[in-house]
Design an enzyme around this catalytic site. Sequence first.
Site, mmCIF file in Angstrom:
data_model
loop_
_atom_site.group_PDB
_atom_site.id
_atom_site.type_symbol
_atom_site.label_atom_id
_atom_site.label_comp_id
_atom_site.label_asym_id
_atom_site.label_seq_id
_atom_site.Cartn_x
_atom_site.Cartn_y
_atom_site.Cartn_z
ATOM 1 N N HIS A 72 0.840 -1.198 0.000
ATOM 2 C CA HIS A 72 0.000 0.000 0.000
ATOM 3 C C HIS A 72 0.873 1.245 0.000
ATOM 4 O O HIS A 72 1.798 1.370 0.810
ATOM 5 C CB HIS A 72 -0.916 0.016 1.225
ATOM 6 C CG HIS A 72 -2.047 -0.949 1.122
ATOM 7 N ND1 HIS A 72 -3.152 -0.886 1.943
ATOM 8 C CD2 HIS A 72 -2.265 -1.992 0.283
ATOM 9 C CE1 HIS A 72 -3.994 -1.859 1.632
ATOM 10 N NE2 HIS A 72 -3.467 -2.540 0.624
ATOM 11 N N TYR A 197 -9.489 5.001 7.297
ATOM 12 C CA TYR A 197 -9.674 5.378 8.697
ATOM 13 C C TYR A 197 -10.804 6.406 8.733
ATOM 14 O O TYR A 197 -10.640 7.525 8.231
ATOM 15 C CB TYR A 197 -8.395 5.989 9.270
ATOM 16 C CG TYR A 197 -7.282 5.004 9.536
ATOM 17 C CD1 TYR A 197 -7.009 4.573 10.830
ATOM 18 C CD2 TYR A 197 -6.488 4.508 8.500
ATOM 19 C CE1 TYR A 197 -5.987 3.675 11.100
ATOM 20 C CE2 TYR A 197 -5.462 3.610 8.743
ATOM 21 C CZ TYR A 197 -5.213 3.197 10.045
ATOM 22 O OH TYR A 197 -4.203 2.305 10.295
ATOM 23 N N PRO A 289 -4.039 -0.125 18.588
ATOM 24 C CA PRO A 289 -3.765 -0.597 17.226
ATOM 25 C C PRO A 289 -3.985 0.449 16.144
ATOM 26 O O PRO A 289 -3.706 0.174 14.973
ATOM 27 C CB PRO A 289 -4.746 -1.770 17.066
ATOM 28 C CG PRO A 289 -5.839 -1.494 18.044
ATOM 29 C CD PRO A 289 -5.199 -0.800 19.199
ATOM 30 N N LYS A 293 1.333 -0.370 14.996
ATOM 31 C CA LYS A 293 2.722 -0.427 15.444
ATOM 32 C C LYS A 293 3.081 -1.677 16.242
ATOM 33 O O LYS A 293 4.279 -1.953 16.421
ATOM 34 C CB LYS A 293 3.038 0.805 16.306
ATOM 35 C CG LYS A 293 3.054 2.100 15.532
ATOM 36 C CD LYS A 293 4.222 2.150 14.582
ATOM 37 C CE LYS A 293 4.047 3.214 13.536
ATOM 38 N NZ LYS A 293 4.133 2.698 12.171
ATOM 39 N N TYR A 381 3.901 6.373 10.005
ATOM 40 C CA TYR A 381 3.084 5.207 9.654
ATOM 41 C C TYR A 381 3.930 4.133 8.963
ATOM 42 O O TYR A 381 3.822 2.942 9.284
ATOM 43 C CB TYR A 381 1.935 5.615 8.753
ATOM 44 C CG TYR A 381 0.809 4.596 8.677
ATOM 45 C CD1 TYR A 381 -0.289 4.686 9.515
ATOM 46 C CD2 TYR A 381 0.854 3.544 7.772
ATOM 47 C CE1 TYR A 381 -1.320 3.750 9.465
ATOM 48 C CE2 TYR A 381 -0.154 2.600 7.707
ATOM 49 C CZ TYR A 381 -1.245 2.712 8.560
ATOM 50 O OH TYR A 381 -2.242 1.773 8.489
#
Length: 384
Positions: A72, A197, A289, A293, A381
Amino acid sequence: MRTQVGIIGAGPAGLLLSHLLHLRGIESVVLELRSREHVERRVRAGVLEQGTVDTLVASGVGDRLLREGLVHQGIELRYGGAGHRIAFDRLVPGRSVTVYGQQEVVKDLIAARLAVGGDVRFEVRDVALHGLDTASPSITFEGGRLDCDVIAGCDGFHGVSRPSVPAGALTEFSRDYPFAWLGVLAQVKPSASELIYARTERGFALHSMRSPEISRFYLQVPAGEPLESWPDERVWAELKTRLETVPGFTLATGEILEKSVTPMRSFVVEPMRYGRLFLAGDAAHIVPPTGAKGMNLAVSDVRVLTEALAAFFGEGETGLLDGYSDACLRRVWRAQHFSWWMTTLLHTFESDDAYGTRLQTSHLDYVTSSEAAATTLAENYVGM
């Protein structure tokens, strides 16, 4: 029995440590409470940082990951009736994340260890640690004793390793959040090519995936929410309400394979060492979560510990072992902040008033409109 490194726990941290030590010519034995079937089937994290992928590939266990993992180059932040892409390929060129389930990493590592005769033992009961403050620690368990030079506690938050340290030797830092995640694994093709998200007034939702045919979803629910309160029909209805907020997006539904409720917690223990016991992964730290990580931190711990143990057994050097905790904690606390930041950015809090909600929206607007803010999110990220 005798070995150089006794490893408690056959999750990603323990198995990868055993594998990396083997590549350095260092012996280990892995002891796991659960069955092999259990550890290979339990669904956990699924987003691998660039550094995690590089580590697995370089160590020879990344073939299936490279074939089946979904690379991604961005994520979407969805709120206020619009979607905003955080483009890793533009903001942090050459770095990405790969969607590949933790249980698949575990399968690959178990296969690699067994292929070379590695000693990985499942369903080991009554594990206890002894002599941690000596040069000859040991592990006893039902039917046996393992003498070793070093013990690696990789057995998660509820394992026996951390509680084996005498009271007062470690300092704990923690925060519990007033909500949980309802996780759903479904036999349905993902409705988007990248993770979504979503922040809504009804709570947070995440659209993820595990393969081209399997989707993974999360819903923010109250802390302590009973799983029975969420029959399949309610799950799909709520996911649609929280995700179908932009024009043209329709959520595909299908058979739900698994559901679970995960509490949201931040936790760190300092130091990550006591004598000859070294803690790694969830045994030493937990993150919400939201920032993806958890497993990546475990892999980072293991990389640091492997180098330290190689120096210790190869040259008798103790400097890297002595610096293990400090080296890991710098990254741990960065990930703690990022995970907390993502959590507070995207979830609704009962304590929020209209002012707090407006602040949250303003922050989201800043992240999605400022290249500097978006780059900060992106580089954290994909992994610092």
